[in-house]
Write a protein that holds these residues in place. Structure first.
Motif, short mmCIF file in Angstrom:
data_model
loop_
_atom_site.label_atom_id
_atom_site.label_comp_id
_atom_site.label_asym_id
_atom_site.label_seq_id
_atom_site.Cartn_x
_atom_site.Cartn_y
_atom_site.Cartn_z
N ASN A 38 0.86 -1.18 0.00
CA ASN A 38 0.00 0.00 0.00
C ASN A 38 0.90 1.24 0.00
N GLN A 39 0.32 2.41 -0.04
CA GLN A 39 1.11 3.64 -0.14
C GLN A 39 2.04 3.80 1.06
N PHE A 40 1.55 3.55 2.26
CA PHE A 40 2.37 3.70 3.47
C PHE A 40 3.60 2.78 3.40
N GLN A 41 3.39 1.51 3.05
CA GLN A 41 4.48 0.55 2.97
C GLN A 41 5.49 0.94 1.89
N ALA A 42 5.00 1.39 0.75
CA ALA A 42 5.88 1.77 -0.35
C ALA A 42 6.76 2.96 0.05
N ILE A 43 6.18 3.94 0.72
CA ILE A 43 6.96 5.10 1.15
C ILE A 43 7.98 4.68 2.21
N TYR A 44 7.54 3.86 3.16
CA TYR A 44 8.44 3.38 4.20
C TYR A 44 9.65 2.66 3.59
N HIS A 45 9.39 1.73 2.66
CA HIS A 45 10.48 0.98 2.03
C HIS A 45 11.38 1.90 1.20
N PHE A 46 10.80 2.87 0.53
CA PHE A 46 11.60 3.81 -0.25
C PHE A 46 12.56 4.57 0.67
N TYR A 47 12.01 5.18 1.73
CA TYR A 47 12.86 5.92 2.66
C TYR A 47 13.95 5.00 3.24
N THR A 48 13.55 3.86 3.73
CA THR A 48 14.50 2.95 4.39
C THR A 48 15.63 2.55 3.45
N GLN A 49 15.30 2.11 2.25
CA GLN A 49 16.32 1.65 1.31
C GLN A 49 17.23 2.78 0.85
N THR A 50 16.66 3.93 0.54
CA THR A 50 17.50 5.00 0.01
C THR A 50 18.29 5.72 1.10
N ILE A 51 17.80 5.78 2.31
CA ILE A 51 18.60 6.37 3.39
C ILE A 51 19.84 5.53 3.60
N LYS A 52 19.68 4.21 3.64
CA LYS A 52 20.84 3.33 3.83
C LYS A 52 21.81 3.43 2.67
N SER A 53 21.30 3.39 1.44
CA SER A 53 22.20 3.34 0.29
C SER A 53 22.77 4.70 -0.09
N MET A 54 22.05 5.77 0.13
CA MET A 54 22.51 7.09 -0.31
C MET A 54 23.16 7.93 0.80
N ILE A 55 22.67 7.79 2.02
CA ILE A 55 23.15 8.64 3.10
C ILE A 55 24.04 7.86 4.06
N GLY A 56 23.75 6.58 4.23
CA GLY A 56 24.57 5.74 5.11
C GLY A 56 24.31 6.03 6.59
N LEU A 57 25.33 5.88 7.39
CA LEU A 57 25.19 6.06 8.83
C LEU A 57 24.82 7.50 9.20
#
Length: 187
Positions: free
Chosen positions: A101-120
């Motif tokens: 759903n929209q909530f899950q998609a946004i959550y996964h987007f933020y989670t994946q891209t924060i880890k891969s693009m911003i890191g710690l």
């Protein structure tokens, strides 16, 4: 167990998104950090000051929140370019991944891209994502997220991620017309 790379199970992702299982705060912190890329030893070094140990990892595994990561998937997840996601979403009318759903998609987007693009450096932002309980709260994180990506990866990456994020945040609505802030000056 220390040399094993762990990833969240569906139950673990559900706990992060909804707090359904009311996991203890220290274990929840460890669960947030599990990303399918780091070994148990790497993770425990980062949270050793919280008093977490190999027993904590075992507890999360025993309760079904984490599992050993599948080795073939880890490199693909780490190196997957974000542009195809944007192109795919722009080409289709429904930008939500199948089964989310929209909530899950946004959550996964933020989670994946924060880890891969911003890191710690994105840890505080990741905690805010974990606390978000509505689409409006995710929308409030949009600008801080884009500023962090801009600072970490530059203008082009921030613009690309903004386009996909806006598609998820504003399904069928007009996204804000704001621009990405100027590149921060070197300190």
């Amino acid at each position: 167990m220390i040399n094993t790379v762990f990833d969240k199970t569906d139950k673990g992702r559900e706990e992060i998104a909804t707090r359904k299982y009311q996991l203890a705060p220290r274990l929840r912190t460890l669960l947030v950090m599990i990303d399918g890329k780091h070994t148990g030893d790497d993770l425990l070094k980062k949270v050793s000051s919280l008093g977490l140990s190999e027993t904590s990892l075992a507890e999360l595994a025993d309760q079904g929140f984490i599992q050993a990561a599948v080795p073939e998937q880890a490199p693909e997840v780490v190196s997957a370019p974000l542009e195809p996601l944007v192109a795919t979403a722009a080409a289709s009318e429904a930008p939500l991944p199948e089964g989310q759903n929209q909530f899950q998609a946004i959550y996964h987007f933020y989670t994946q891209t924060i880890k891969s693009m911003i890191g710690l450096r994105g840890y505080a932002l990741q905690l805010k994502v974990e606390k978000a309980g509505s689409i409006e709260e995710f929308r409030a994180l949009r600008l801080p997220y884009l500023e962090a990506v801009l600072k970490a990866k530059g203008d082009e990456a921030a613009r690309s991620l903004r386009q996909r994020l806006d598609q998820l945040l504003y399904l069928g609505e007009s996204a804000p017309a704001d621009t990405i802030p100027a590149q921060p000056a070197a300190e």
